[in-house]
Design a protein around this motif. Structure first.
Motif, mmCIF file in Angstrom:
data_model
loop_
_atom_site.group_PDB
_atom_site.id
_atom_site.type_symbol
_atom_site.label_atom_id
_atom_site.label_comp_id
_atom_site.label_asym_id
_atom_site.label_seq_id
_atom_site.Cartn_x
_atom_site.Cartn_y
_atom_site.Cartn_z
ATOM 1 N N ALA D 114 56.636 60.797 -37.055
ATOM 2 C CA ALA D 114 57.790 60.180 -37.719
ATOM 3 C C ALA D 114 57.634 58.663 -37.736
ATOM 4 O O ALA D 114 57.948 58.007 -38.731
ATOM 5 C CB ALA D 114 59.079 60.581 -37.002
ATOM 6 N N LYS D 115 57.123 58.105 -36.653
ATOM 7 C CA LYS D 115 56.939 56.646 -36.612
ATOM 8 C C LYS D 115 55.929 56.193 -37.672
ATOM 9 O O LYS D 115 56.161 55.205 -38.376
ATOM 10 C CB LYS D 115 56.462 56.195 -35.234
ATOM 11 C CG LYS D 115 56.021 54.732 -35.234
ATOM 12 C CD LYS D 115 55.813 54.134 -33.875
ATOM 13 C CE LYS D 115 55.253 52.714 -33.984
ATOM 14 N NZ LYS D 115 55.999 51.817 -34.876
ATOM 15 N N GLU D 116 54.806 56.898 -37.752
ATOM 16 C CA GLU D 116 53.813 56.540 -38.769
ATOM 17 C C GLU D 116 54.441 56.569 -40.166
ATOM 18 O O GLU D 116 54.249 55.657 -40.967
ATOM 19 C CB GLU D 116 52.615 57.498 -38.718
ATOM 20 C CG GLU D 116 51.724 57.315 -37.493
ATOM 21 C CD GLU D 116 50.735 58.454 -37.284
ATOM 22 O OE1 GLU D 116 49.958 58.388 -36.320
ATOM 23 O OE2 GLU D 116 50.731 59.412 -38.088
ATOM 24 N N ALA D 117 55.159 57.669 -40.453
ATOM 25 C CA ALA D 117 55.764 57.816 -41.782
ATOM 26 C C ALA D 117 56.766 56.701 -42.048
ATOM 27 O O ALA D 117 56.766 56.093 -43.125
ATOM 28 C CB ALA D 117 56.438 59.182 -41.898
ATOM 29 N N GLU D 118 57.621 56.429 -41.068
ATOM 30 C CA GLU D 118 58.630 55.386 -41.258
ATOM 31 C C GLU D 118 57.952 54.048 -41.544
ATOM 32 O O GLU D 118 58.363 53.302 -42.444
ATOM 33 C CB GLU D 118 59.510 55.279 -40.007
ATOM 34 C CG GLU D 118 60.691 54.342 -40.209
ATOM 35 C CD GLU D 118 61.530 54.193 -38.939
ATOM 36 O OE1 GLU D 118 61.708 55.183 -38.200
ATOM 37 O OE2 GLU D 118 62.000 53.059 -38.691
ATOM 38 N N ASP D 119 56.892 53.765 -40.799
ATOM 39 C CA ASP D 119 56.238 52.462 -40.946
ATOM 40 C C ASP D 119 55.461 52.338 -42.253
ATOM 41 O O ASP D 119 55.486 51.291 -42.896
ATOM 42 C CB ASP D 119 55.302 52.211 -39.750
ATOM 43 C CG ASP D 119 56.067 51.993 -38.454
ATOM 44 O OD1 ASP D 119 57.304 51.783 -38.501
ATOM 45 O OD2 ASP D 119 55.449 52.059 -37.376
ATOM 46 N N PHE D 120 54.771 53.410 -42.673
ATOM 47 C CA PHE D 120 54.004 53.240 -43.920
ATOM 48 C C PHE D 120 54.901 53.341 -45.152
ATOM 49 O O PHE D 120 54.564 52.771 -46.200
ATOM 50 C CB PHE D 120 52.736 54.098 -43.978
ATOM 51 C CG PHE D 120 52.854 55.592 -44.159
ATOM 52 C CD1 PHE D 120 53.435 56.154 -45.274
ATOM 53 C CD2 PHE D 120 52.309 56.451 -43.209
ATOM 54 C CE1 PHE D 120 53.497 57.535 -45.441
ATOM 55 C CE2 PHE D 120 52.358 57.839 -43.363
ATOM 56 C CZ PHE D 120 52.964 58.376 -44.488
ATOM 57 N N VAL D 121 56.024 54.035 -45.034
ATOM 58 C CA VAL D 121 56.975 54.029 -46.154
ATOM 59 C C VAL D 121 57.631 52.651 -46.263
ATOM 60 O O VAL D 121 57.734 52.080 -47.361
ATOM 61 C CB VAL D 121 58.032 55.149 -45.980
ATOM 62 C CG1 VAL D 121 59.208 54.949 -46.940
ATOM 63 C CG2 VAL D 121 57.383 56.512 -46.215
ATOM 64 N N LEU D 122 58.031 52.097 -45.125
ATOM 65 C CA LEU D 122 58.623 50.748 -45.145
ATOM 66 C C LEU D 122 57.639 49.742 -45.748
ATOM 67 O O LEU D 122 58.018 48.903 -46.584
ATOM 68 C CB LEU D 122 59.009 50.327 -43.727
ATOM 69 C CG LEU D 122 59.487 48.875 -43.570
ATOM 70 C CD1 LEU D 122 60.713 48.591 -44.425
ATOM 71 C CD2 LEU D 122 59.779 48.572 -42.091
ATOM 72 N N TYR D 123 56.389 49.828 -45.324
ATOM 73 C CA TYR D 123 55.359 48.906 -45.839
ATOM 74 C C TYR D 123 55.261 49.012 -47.361
ATOM 75 O O TYR D 123 55.222 47.998 -48.067
ATOM 76 C CB TYR D 123 54.017 49.248 -45.196
ATOM 77 C CG TYR D 123 52.850 48.384 -45.620
ATOM 78 C CD1 TYR D 123 52.369 47.374 -44.791
ATOM 79 C CD2 TYR D 123 52.213 48.562 -46.841
ATOM 80 C CE1 TYR D 123 51.295 46.579 -45.165
ATOM 81 C CE2 TYR D 123 51.153 47.772 -47.237
ATOM 82 C CZ TYR D 123 50.690 46.789 -46.395
ATOM 83 O OH TYR D 123 49.626 46.007 -46.777
ATOM 84 N N GLN D 124 55.218 50.237 -47.866
ATOM 85 C CA GLN D 124 55.050 50.426 -49.309
ATOM 86 C C GLN D 124 56.285 49.967 -50.088
ATOM 87 O O GLN D 124 56.163 49.383 -51.168
ATOM 88 C CB GLN D 124 54.688 51.887 -49.615
ATOM 89 C CG GLN D 124 53.330 52.260 -49.033
ATOM 90 C CD GLN D 124 52.900 53.710 -49.355
ATOM 91 O OE1 GLN D 124 52.814 54.088 -50.516
ATOM 92 N NE2 GLN D 124 52.637 54.499 -48.333
ATOM 93 N N ILE D 125 57.467 50.236 -49.533
ATOM 94 C CA ILE D 125 58.687 49.724 -50.177
ATOM 95 C C ILE D 125 58.635 48.200 -50.227
ATOM 96 O O ILE D 125 58.924 47.574 -51.251
ATOM 97 C CB ILE D 125 59.947 50.187 -49.406
ATOM 98 C CG1 ILE D 125 60.103 51.711 -49.479
ATOM 99 C CG2 ILE D 125 61.193 49.496 -49.954
ATOM 100 C CD1 ILE D 125 61.209 52.261 -48.572
ATOM 101 N N ALA D 126 58.253 47.598 -49.100
ATOM 102 C CA ALA D 126 58.200 46.140 -49.019
ATOM 103 C C ALA D 126 57.249 45.569 -50.067
ATOM 104 O O ALA D 126 57.564 44.590 -50.744
ATOM 105 C CB ALA D 126 57.757 45.715 -47.620
ATOM 106 N N ALA D 127 56.080 46.184 -50.204
ATOM 107 C CA ALA D 127 55.087 45.678 -51.155
ATOM 108 C C ALA D 127 55.618 45.732 -52.584
ATOM 109 O O ALA D 127 55.533 44.754 -53.333
ATOM 110 C CB ALA D 127 53.781 46.470 -51.023
#
Lengths: 287, 287, 287, 287
Positions: D114-127
Motif C-alpha cells: 500500500a505504501k509503494e502504491a500510495e507513493d508512486f500514485v502521488l508522484y505521478q499525480i504530482a508530475a
C-alpha cells in the motif's frame, strides 16, 4: 567418518551413502551503477549497505555464484566484473534471472504470461552466459530470483516457462529450486539436471516449507546453529523443523544470503564448518 | 553483363572483378512492449507509425538483420520473435547494440567510458547471440546503433571498445561500419572481419561522408534513383556525390532504413533491382 | 564582530556588509529501491556504501536539501520519505533534476535538445514540488545534478532550457549554480532569484573554477581546513586558490557532498564551525 | 426532450432528472520517445499503430483527458505536448497513474505494498499536475490505468492507497472508477468527489460487471450500437447486459478507448450522437 555415523544413529531418513559433498551458492552481482560499489569499482569493495556490497567476500567462500542479469539488479559492468571475480576464486557461474522490476528488486510478484516469462528468462540466461563465455567461463546453472523463484515453486505454468527457456539455451544447465517444487518437476520434465536448494539460516515448517519471514524465528541469526544445521543438511539430508520435527530434506546446494550484515562472515564459517566435518564443498556441476 | 560494362567505361575506380555480390541490411526488432506491434504479436504486423512496424515486410527483402537488444529499443519477446521471423526468411542475424537510452532511441550521444561501452556492447551481443542460439541461429555480425554508430566512426577509443567486446565474444563475428571509419580500423586491429556499409537513400559529400540530415537533399526519396545508386555501389563501388563528383566507396553491405514510410516497398524494389542487374544479394557471412 | 574585521584587513574584495549568513545544501534522496536503505526504510538509515546512505545524518546539519526525482537516482518512496525527514529537521526542499540515466547516476553528459531538457527538468521539478506540497512543504529551489549541472554551467542553450522550465513552474523558485555560470545568467534573464554555490571541500583554480577531480589536491580531506575555508567563503567571499591566489567568490550557499565517507560528520563540523564564527546558517529562501 | 421521455417510458430505473449531461474521457499521452509519434512531434500526429497514435484526433472529441505520467507509458515531452494539445481543445486534464512497468504497458498486475502504491500514485499525480500548472491548466481528476485500475476496483487496501494519495495532493480532485468499485468507496471515504465510469463499446454482465475480454462479444465494434448504448447510459443510466437484462448503471463519464483502429472516428461519432440526442457533453469538473 564420524559425522556420517552420527547421522545414521540419529535419523532414519539417510539415503545418501556416497562421499559427502555439498554446493554453497550465493546471489551476487546485485550492485547497480553507483549503488553499493561506486561506479564499477572491483565487485564488492563497497560497504554492506546495499545489495552487492558483500560480493568480494562471499565469493571467497561459496562454490556457485548466481549472477544478476540487469532486470531486478546488476548492470553490464557489474555483471562482467562479478564473473571475473568469481572466476578468479574458482567459483562456478550461474544466471539469476528475475522480474523486470529494478525498483522492486524483483521481489514483487508480477502477473506475466508464460511467453513473457520464457522470453525474459532466456534473454537473461543468454546475457550472463555470453558475458561468461567472453571471460572463458561456461555457465553452470540457472536459479530464478526473488518473487520469480517463489512463484515458480508453486505455479506449474511459470515453472515450465522457466525450464523451457533454460533447456532451449542449453540442455546441460542445472536448474536450482526448492525441493519438491514445481520448478524442479518442470526442470526434470524438460530433461534438465536439477539441484534442490536449502537455506541453513532459515527455519522450516514440519512439511518442509520455509517458515514465513513474517513469523518470529524465521531467520536464524546464531552462526554456530546455522553451521550445525548446514552440516546436518549435507550429511543426513534432514532439518529440524520449528516444531522440533525432524524433516527429510533433499539438499544439493545450500544458499548463503548475501544481503544481511555479517553475510560474508557467515559464509566463511559455513564453508569452514562443512569442511571440518569432512564434507567436500564443491560446485554442483564440478566433476 | 551490360551494367558492368558501363561501370568499366565510366569509372576508373573499379577494383572488384569477382562475381558481383552485395548484402542488404536493415535495423529490426525495434518494437517495444505495446509499441508498434501490440503486446508481442508476430513481429512487424503493426502499422508503420513506430519503430518495428515494418519488420515483417523488411525481412522478406534484406539478407542481414540488425536486431536491437533492449537498450535503445526492443524487449526480450520482440527480440526472440524477430529472430524467429528472420530465420524463417533465411535472413542472417546480427546484434545491434545501442546506448542505454530507451526514451532517446539511442540517438543521443552519451559520454560513456571505454569500459562502460565495452561492457554494455558485450552484454547486448551476448543477449542477441544467446537468444539466436536457442533458435538454432548463429550470430553473423555486430552493427552499432544510432549515436553509438556515429561516435564510433570518429572516436578511436570508443571504436576500440566496441571491437574489443565483439572479438571477446566471438572472433568470427563481422563488424559493420562506415568505410574508412575508426570502427572498421579497430575491427581489423582486433582481428575481426569487417564490412563497409553504404546508404543508397542518402546523399554523399565529395569526401565520401554522408550529407548531414539537416541539409536539403540529404535523403533521396525517389525509389528508382535509390535503386540505380545501389546498383552502382554494388557494381562499380562508387557513388555520385551531391556536387556531382564520382566518389570511390568501399561497399560490402547496403543499409535499408526501416523507420520511414514506404521502407518495405523500397527494400523490395532494391532487392529486385539489384538482382535484375545480375548482382547476387546474399548475407555478408554466407559462403 | 572579529571575523568580519579580519576579512576587511585581509582582503580587498569584501562587498558584503549585511549580517553574516550562509546556506548549507546537500544532495539527498539518492537511494533507490533496495539500494542503500533497504526497501524504503526511513530515509538514510542504511550504511554509507551507496548514494543516499548518509541522508538522515546530513539532514541534521544542512539547511537546503536537493532532492533527486527518480531520473538519475531516487524513487517515489525515497522521494517522499526524504521530504518528510527534511521537513522534520526544518530543512528547505529543492528539486535536483538530472539526466535520465539511472545506471550512470546522471554523471554522463548526454546530447539532449533544449526542448528535451526543458521538458524533463520541468517534469522533475513538478514531481518533487507536488510530493512536497502533499507533505505541506513549499519548494524552495532547483539545483541541476551532475553532468546536467556541469553542462549548464557553460552551455547557454541548456542553461536557458533549465531556467525556462524553472520559471514556468514557479517564478519564486531560486536557481542554484556556480558563480558566473551560464545557468545563473539564464536564471536572472528568466526573472528568477539565483544562488551562487561554492564547495568548501574542493580546491579552486586562480580563475575561480574548480580544480578537476583528476588533478591531485582537487578534494580537501582535512575537515578543519574545509571548515576554515567555508568560514572565509561566508564572511569574506573569497577562497584561496590552489596556487595561493586569493580569489573573490560569490557565495550564497555551500555544498556538502553526501557520497563520501565521513560526509555526515563533515556537515556537522561545518555547521558548528560556521555558527561558532558568528555566521547564521539558514536556508537561502528563509526570511 | 424526446429522448428523456423515451427513457422514462422504457426503464423504471430513471433517477436523474436534472439537465442531461455526460463526460467523455480517453487515455492519452501514451506515446513514448520515438514510438508512435516520432521524437516528440506534435502529440498524436503519428500513425495508429501504437499507443498515443490517435491522441490529436481523440482530443477533438472528448472532454476529459487521462494523461500518462511516464511509468507505464508517456515521457516528459509527450506529457507536456499532450497537455498543450488538450488545453488547445478545451479538454480537462487528469492524471493517469499506472504501475511502474513500461514494457508491460501497466497491464500486468504487480503485488505492491500500500505504501509503494500510495507513493508512486502521488508522484505521478504530482508530475502531471505540475506540468499542467506550468501550462496554465488545473488538474481535474485522477484515473488509475490498466492493471492498477482493475485491481483497485476490488482491492480495498490498494483503493485506499490511491484515494489517500489523491486526497493528499488535492482534495478537489475527482477520482474515476467503475461504479460500486472499491476505488469509488475509498474515494468517498477520503472526502473526494468521485465519477462512475462506463464503457460504451464493452458488453456488460447482468451484475453490472464488464464481460471479460476473453469471451466472445466482449467488445462492441458496431459504431451505431456503441453510440445508442452511450445515449442510453447518459439518459437512462442503464445498459442492456449481454443476456438481455436491463442493468442500472451509475454513469458520470464514458470512456473512449484510444488504442483501437477507428478510435478517433468512434469518439467523434459518440460526441455527435450524444449532442444530437440533446445531451450536453462537458468535462466532469466543469461548472
Amino acid at each position: 567418518m564420524e559425522q556420517r555415523g552420527i547421522a545414521i544413529t540419529r535419523c532414519p531418513f539417510v539415503l545418501y551413502t556416497g562421499p559427502l559433498r555439498i554446493d554453497l551458492n550465493a546471489d551476487v552481482g546485485e550492485a547497480f551503477g553507483a549503488y553499493a560499489n561506486g561506479p564499477w569499482s572491483p565487485a564488492g569493495t563497497g560497504g554492506p549497505g546495499s545489495p552487492g556490497g558483500n560480493d568480494a567476500s562471499l565469493l571467497k567462500s561459496v562454490t556457485s555464484a548466481n549472477v544478476a542479469a540487469g532486470f531486478h539488479a546488476g548492470d553490464p559492468s557489474v555483471l562482467r566484473d562479478t564473473i571475473r571475480t568469481a572466476k578468479s576464486h574458482g567459483v562456478a557461474v550461474g544466471a539469476h534471472p528475475g522480474f523486470p522490476d529494478l525498483v522492486g528488486f524483483g521481489r514483487r510478484e508480477m502477473n506475466v504470461t508464460a511467453k513473457e516469462a520464457e522470453d525474459f528468462v532466456l534473454y537473461q540466461i543468454a546475457a550472463v552466459a555470453g558475458v561468461a563465455a567472453a571471460e572463458g567461463v561456461r555457465l553452470q546453472h540457472v536459479k530464478p530470483h526473488g518473487a520469480l523463484f517463489n512463484m515458480a515453486a508453486r505455479d506449474a505454468g511459470l515453472a515450465t516457462a522457466i525450464a523451457t527457456a533454460t533447456a532451449a539455451f542449453g540442455p546441460s544447465l542445472i536448474l536450482f529450486g526448492l525441493p519438491d517444487s514445481e520448478i524442479l518437476k518442470a526442470g526434470r520434465a524438460a530433461g534438465l539436471r536439477v539441484a534442490a536448494e536449502a537455506f541453513a539460516d532459515r527455519a522450516y515448517e514440519a512439511d518442509g516449507s520455509l517458515v514465513s519471514r513474517k513469523k518470529p524465528g524465521a531467520v536464524i541469526h546464531d552462526a554456530s546453529i546455522v553451521v550445525s544445521r548446514a552440516i546436518r543438511m549435507a550429511t543426513e539430508k534432514v532439518v529440524t523443523a520449528i516444531d522440533g520435527t525432524i524433516v527429510k530434506l533433499d539438499v544439493d546446494t545450500i544458499c548463503v544470503h548475501g544481503d544481511t550484515p555479517g553475510a560474508a562472515d557467515l559464509a566463511a564459517r559455513l564453508r569452514a564448518g562443512l569442511e571440518a566435518a569432512g564434507i567436500t564443498v564443491r560446485a554442483i556441476g564440478a566433476v
